[in-house]
Write a protein that holds these residues in place. Structure first.
Motif, PDB file in Angstrom:
ATOM      1  N   PHE A  54       0.813  -1.214   0.000  1.00  0.00           N
ATOM      2  CA  PHE A  54       0.000   0.000   0.000  1.00  0.00           C
ATOM      3  C   PHE A  54       0.852   1.271   0.000  1.00  0.00           C
ATOM      4  CE2 PHE A  54      -2.741  -3.313   1.524  1.00  0.00           C
ATOM      5  CZ  PHE A  54      -3.953  -3.028   0.910  1.00  0.00           C
ATOM      6  N   PHE A 193       1.531   6.758  -0.141  1.00  0.00           N
ATOM      7  CA  PHE A 193       0.421   5.812  -0.223  1.00  0.00           C
ATOM      8  C   PHE A 193       0.180   5.465  -1.685  1.00  0.00           C
ATOM      9  CE2 PHE A 193      -4.006   4.479  -0.473  1.00  0.00           C
ATOM     10  CZ  PHE A 193      -4.043   3.539   0.545  1.00  0.00           C
ATOM     11  N   ASN A 194       0.001   4.203  -1.945  1.00  0.00           N
ATOM     12  CA  ASN A 194      -0.056   3.701  -3.319  1.00  0.00           C
ATOM     13  C   ASN A 194      -1.507   3.565  -3.776  1.00  0.00           C
ATOM     14  OD1 ASN A 194       0.553   2.562  -5.759  1.00  0.00           O
ATOM     15  ND2 ASN A 194       1.120   0.563  -4.933  1.00  0.00           N
ATOM     16  N   TRP A 195      -2.083   4.674  -4.259  1.00  0.00           N
ATOM     17  CA  TRP A 195      -3.455   4.612  -4.771  1.00  0.00           C
ATOM     18  C   TRP A 195      -3.531   3.713  -6.001  1.00  0.00           C
ATOM     19  CZ3 TRP A 195      -7.271   6.015  -1.830  1.00  0.00           C
ATOM     20  CH2 TRP A 195      -7.088   7.019  -0.879  1.00  0.00           C
ATOM     21  N   LEU A 198      -4.854   0.144  -5.779  1.00  0.00           N
ATOM     22  CA  LEU A 198      -6.303  -0.088  -5.707  1.00  0.00           C
ATOM     23  C   LEU A 198      -7.018   0.269  -7.005  1.00  0.00           C
ATOM     24  CD1 LEU A 198      -6.971   1.372  -2.143  1.00  0.00           C
ATOM     25  CD2 LEU A 198      -6.699  -1.022  -2.781  1.00  0.00           C
ATOM     26  N   THR A 199      -6.389   1.096  -7.853  1.00  0.00           N
ATOM     27  CA  THR A 199      -7.104   1.582  -9.039  1.00  0.00           C
ATOM     28  C   THR A 199      -6.484   1.134 -10.359  1.00  0.00           C
ATOM     29  OG1 THR A 199      -5.813   3.632  -9.003  1.00  0.00           O
ATOM     30  CG2 THR A 199      -7.899   3.621  -7.800  1.00  0.00           C
TER      31      THR A 199
END
Length: 439
Positions: A54, A193-195, A198-199
């Protein structure tokens, strides 16, 4: 000399019985303690392995978008701009980073241009190209760009890669790790934070730092939507008929026994059934959420019918008798009195059935829900027929790849899957307690 019997003096049989009872309680406590320790060990293992997914290592620095490279004609013609490949953007990113390193004087001894270029993920060139094509006015300017660091550099900041292992690795060198330290001290390299996890869609075997769960989450959402739309009305209607209206004869007994047996059939059998019926016979598209949803619906129906019938059966007969006694029909009795009272149990069974379907892997592997999709599936209803992946299948797929970065991704995906399952089970508990009736 004789011993008088007393209520306060235990004989041998009573002592043995009490000892056996205490021993049985001890066994139970030990079993629960072992189970809790195993659960704790599992959670620690998953969280320690998956939480780093994450956070992602990024490089933020000014990038000069040279017009002489990206638009030699100077016309900003979209057709001409689209012909510029990611190779040109890769060179621009590397050149700009090298310029920043030279300006700050943080280049380690022995550093080459290739060392600098290899620290940037290949995915960043594609991202920068999309950004320029969307806004050609950026050409000729200098922008602050955030690029993904390569998987090995990301692994170094997360502790997966050491200087000793780098000396034996052809994909990274000790000089690059020293340069990473210098860039981190200069504020150019950091973890955020690794968006994208999730996308973003999945990535190739060579780019674990760019792999995401976006397509898998959408694919699982579409499948659960199909399961919910089909299994809820069919399962509840079948349960009401069997419990309230069906005659008690041999045929009904056979149907009830088969429903109970179908709930225990291994899920992979449903995958074989779906492959034969929905893909080979009905020619529905492979890897499509509609096929996955239909297979999971077949698998979930018995698991919804059984708790729904139990919830209907738990409603006291006095409720039915009272409704019939004041002149209500059988249909009115069921839908106006019995069904609302049984709704908490029905909702609980339905949510638990959906949660089990969400975590199934074997039937989805058989029907090919392992598509490598770079673009997101279309919106409803077209998205139901687009190729997609599913969360548990994505976990299985990543665990089969060799790069250690994908192991971290797989553990992170398990955390996402567990979060969904916990939310669904919490909703089931909440609904049961909110609408629970006691007689």
């Amino acid at each position: 000399m004789t011993v008088e019997a007393s209520l306060f003096t235990l004989d041998a049989k009573t002592k043995a019985r009490k000892t056996a009872e205490a021993r049985f309680r001890l066994y139970g406590v030990v079993a629960i303690a072992v189970a809790l320790l195993a659960l704790l060990w599992l959670l620690i293992s998953i969280l320690s392995g998956g939480l780093p997914a994450f956070r992602q290592t990024m490089l933020t620095y000014p990038v000069t978008l040279e017009e002489a490279v990206l638009d030699k004609s100077g016309t900003r013609d979209p057709v001409a701009l689209s012909k510029v490949t990611t190779v040109a953007y890769t060179k621009i990113l590397a050149t700009s980073l090298a310029a920043v390193i030279a300006e700050k004087g943080i280049a380690p001894e022995g550093m080459t241009d290739k060392d600098v270029a290899d620290m940037i993920s290949q995915e960043s060139a594609a991202t920068l190209r999309s950004k320029v094509l969307a806004d050609p006015a950026l050409i000729g300017t200098t922008i602050d760009f955030t690029a993904l660091a390569s998987g090995r550099i990301d692994g170094y900041l997360k502790g997966r890669v050491s200087r000793e292992s780098a000396a034996l690795d052809k994909n990274v060198s000790p000089v690059q790790l020293e340069l990473a330290d210098n860039l981190q001290k200069a504020g150019i390299l950091d973890k955020r934070f690794n968006w994208g996890f999730l996308t973003a869609p999945d990535a190739s075997d060579k780019r674990p730092e760019a792999a995401g769960l976006g397509v898998a989450i959408i694919g699982s959402f579409y499948m659960m939507l199909v399961v919910l739309v089909l299994s809820l009305p069919i399962g509840v209607a079948a349960s009401i008929y069997l419990e309230e209206f069906a005659p008690k004869n041999r045929l009904t007994d056979i149907i009830e026994v088969n429903i109970a047996n179908l709930a225990a059939v291994p899920s992979i059998v449903y995958g074989i059934l779906g492959l034969a019926v929905f893909i080979n016979f009905m020619h529905l598209p492979q890897s499509a959420p509609i096929v996955g949803g239909l297979v999971l619906t077949l698998m979930t129906l018995p698991r919804i019918i059984i708790p729904t019938r139990a919830a209907l059966k738990a409603v006291p007969p006095s409720i039915r008798d009272a409704a019939l006694g004041v002149g209500a029909s059988k249909l009115q009795t069921v839908f106006h009195h019995v069904l609302p009272l049984a709704m908490p149990g029905i909702l609980t069974g339905m949510i638990i059935g959906l949660a089990q379907a969400l975590g199934e892997t074997a039937p989805l592997l058989l029907i090919g829900m392992v598509a490598f999709v770079r673009d997101f599936p279309g919106g409803l209803p077209g998205g139901l027929f687009d190729p997609a992946a599913a969360l548990p299948v994505q976990v299985y797929n990543w665990t089969n790849r060799g790069d250690p970065g994908f192991v971290e991704r797989a553990s992170g995906a398990i955390i996402v899957l567990l979060v969904f399952l916990v939310i669904m089970n919490a909703a089931a508990i909440y609904l049961r307690r909110k609408f629970e009736r006691r007689w």
